[in-house]
Design an enzyme around this catalytic site. Structure first.
Site, PDB file in Angstrom:
ATOM      1  N   ASP A 194      80.558  57.809  52.462  1.00 38.80           N
ATOM      2  CA  ASP A 194      81.350  58.654  51.552  1.00 38.80           C
ATOM      3  C   ASP A 194      82.855  58.373  51.527  1.00 38.80           C
ATOM      4  O   ASP A 194      83.654  59.325  51.452  1.00 38.80           O
ATOM      5  CB  ASP A 194      81.107  60.145  51.860  1.00 38.80           C
ATOM      6  CG  ASP A 194      79.643  60.549  51.671  1.00 38.80           C
ATOM      7  OD1 ASP A 194      78.833  59.672  51.332  1.00 38.80           O
ATOM      8  OD2 ASP A 194      79.321  61.727  51.866  1.00 38.80           O
ATOM      9  N   LYS A 212      73.396  60.126  47.478  1.00 41.96           N
ATOM     10  CA  LYS A 212      72.755  61.352  47.967  1.00 41.96           C
ATOM     11  C   LYS A 212      73.403  62.567  47.343  1.00 41.96           C
ATOM     12  O   LYS A 212      74.562  62.509  46.933  1.00 41.96           O
ATOM     13  CB  LYS A 212      72.855  61.412  49.494  1.00 41.96           C
ATOM     14  CG  LYS A 212      74.297  61.444  49.948  1.00 41.96           C
ATOM     15  CD  LYS A 212      74.439  61.362  51.437  1.00 41.96           C
ATOM     16  CE  LYS A 212      75.887  61.445  51.827  1.00 41.96           C
ATOM     17  NZ  LYS A 212      76.573  62.659  51.394  1.00 41.96           N
ATOM     18  N   CYS A 242      78.942  64.880  56.770  1.00 39.35           N
ATOM     19  CA  CYS A 242      78.024  63.763  56.517  1.00 39.35           C
ATOM     20  C   CYS A 242      77.837  62.864  57.725  1.00 39.35           C
ATOM     21  O   CYS A 242      76.738  62.365  57.962  1.00 39.35           O
ATOM     22  CB  CYS A 242      78.462  63.001  55.282  1.00 39.35           C
ATOM     23  SG  CYS A 242      78.193  64.007  53.813  1.00 39.35           S
TER      24      CYS A 242
HETATM   25  C1  VGL Z   1      80.550  66.000  52.325  1.00 39.95           C
HETATM   26  C2  VGL Z   1      81.015  68.190  51.908  1.00 39.95           C
HETATM   27  C3  VGL Z   1      80.323  68.143  50.724  1.00 39.95           C
HETATM   28  C4  VGL Z   1      80.728  64.812  53.229  1.00 39.95           C
HETATM   29  C5  VGL Z   1      79.833  65.921  51.142  1.00 39.95           C
HETATM   30  O1  VGL Z   1      80.668  63.669  52.752  1.00 39.95           O
HETATM   31  O2  VGL Z   1      80.931  65.033  54.449  1.00 39.95           O
HETATM   32  N1  VGL Z   1      81.116  67.130  52.707  1.00 39.95           N
HETATM   33  N2  VGL Z   1      79.733  66.992  50.344  1.00 39.95           N
END
Ligand code: VGL
Ligand code: ZN
Length: 205
Positions: free
Chosen positions: A15, A113, A158
């Site tokens: 991410d 995802k 994540c």
């Molecule tokens: C994430 C909050 C919402 C992350 C993803 O990548 O940690 N955190 N969506």
């Protein structure tokens, strides 16, 4: 600190997208500061994989989807608690793109995802029902990878959920200390995640 043999490991980059970096919709403090370290390590790994948080509009994890709710409020979800985030990583939007400084040239797989409207997905392995697979475990198994190094954003979401799932799946798991940053929402969540990961045998390298 023991240094794992990266030659037989996969680096999982999680991410590192515009919305999680400074200026983004759900910015992780200093989120972009890890990118040069990650870029410089990629070539040492047998495989490099990147994950992207990738949501439809009106996703269940967005506060804006729930009338009267504020960002960081929580709602009950499936015997669990869903924290509500600002709208982020909307599929195909500029915020969902990899940070431009991240070099993804060596990535053999990009896995997305959070694409299901009704389920959030922190882990790169399973959605938040802890049952629905993303396909990542099958890919790694076919590639005969048993050892993983995780890096990216966010330490307390994540990274944390991916690391726990990876251990449950039987992988040997390390986290790149200089390659992760957290949101710390709620306050203290980074520390709690790190101590739980360490307790579960996840090494910080
Ligand atoms: C994430 C909050 C919402 C992350 C993803 O990548 O940690 N955190 N969506
Ligand atoms: Zn998300």
């Amino acid at each position: 600190m023991k240094r794992p043999d990266f030659k037989n490991s996969a680096l999982i980059i999680i991410d590192i997208q515009n919305d999680f970096c400074p200026g983004g919709a759900l910015a992780v403090p200093d989120g972009d500061s890890i990118i040069s370290t990650i870029n410089s390590l990629c070539s040492q790994f047998r495989l490099v994989i990147a994950a992207q948080d990738w949501h439809p509009v009106k996703h269940i994890s967005f506060a804006s989807t729930h009338p009267g709710k504020q960002v960081y409020d929580t709602i009950p979800w499936n015997n669990d608690t869903q924290i509500l985030w600002p709208d982020h990583c909307i599929a195909g939007s500029p915020g969902s793109a990899f940070h431009p400084a991240l070099n993804t040239d060596l990535c053999s797989l990009i896995i997305r995802k959070g694409i299901n409207l009704e389920i959030d997905s922190y882990s790169a392995f399973f959605e938040n029902d802890h049952i629905t697979p993303t396909g990542l475990a099958g890919y790694l198994e076919e590639q005969k990878i048993t050892s993983l190094v995780l890096c990216g954003l966010a330490t307390d979401y994540c990274i944390y959920y991916s690391a726990l799932d990876a251990v449950k799946l039987g992988f040997s798991v390390s986290v790149l200390q200089e390659g992760v940053r957290g949101v710390n929402q709620p306050e203290g969540s980074i520390e709690a995640a790190i101590s739980d990961m360490q307790q579960k045998g996840i090494e910080f390298i």
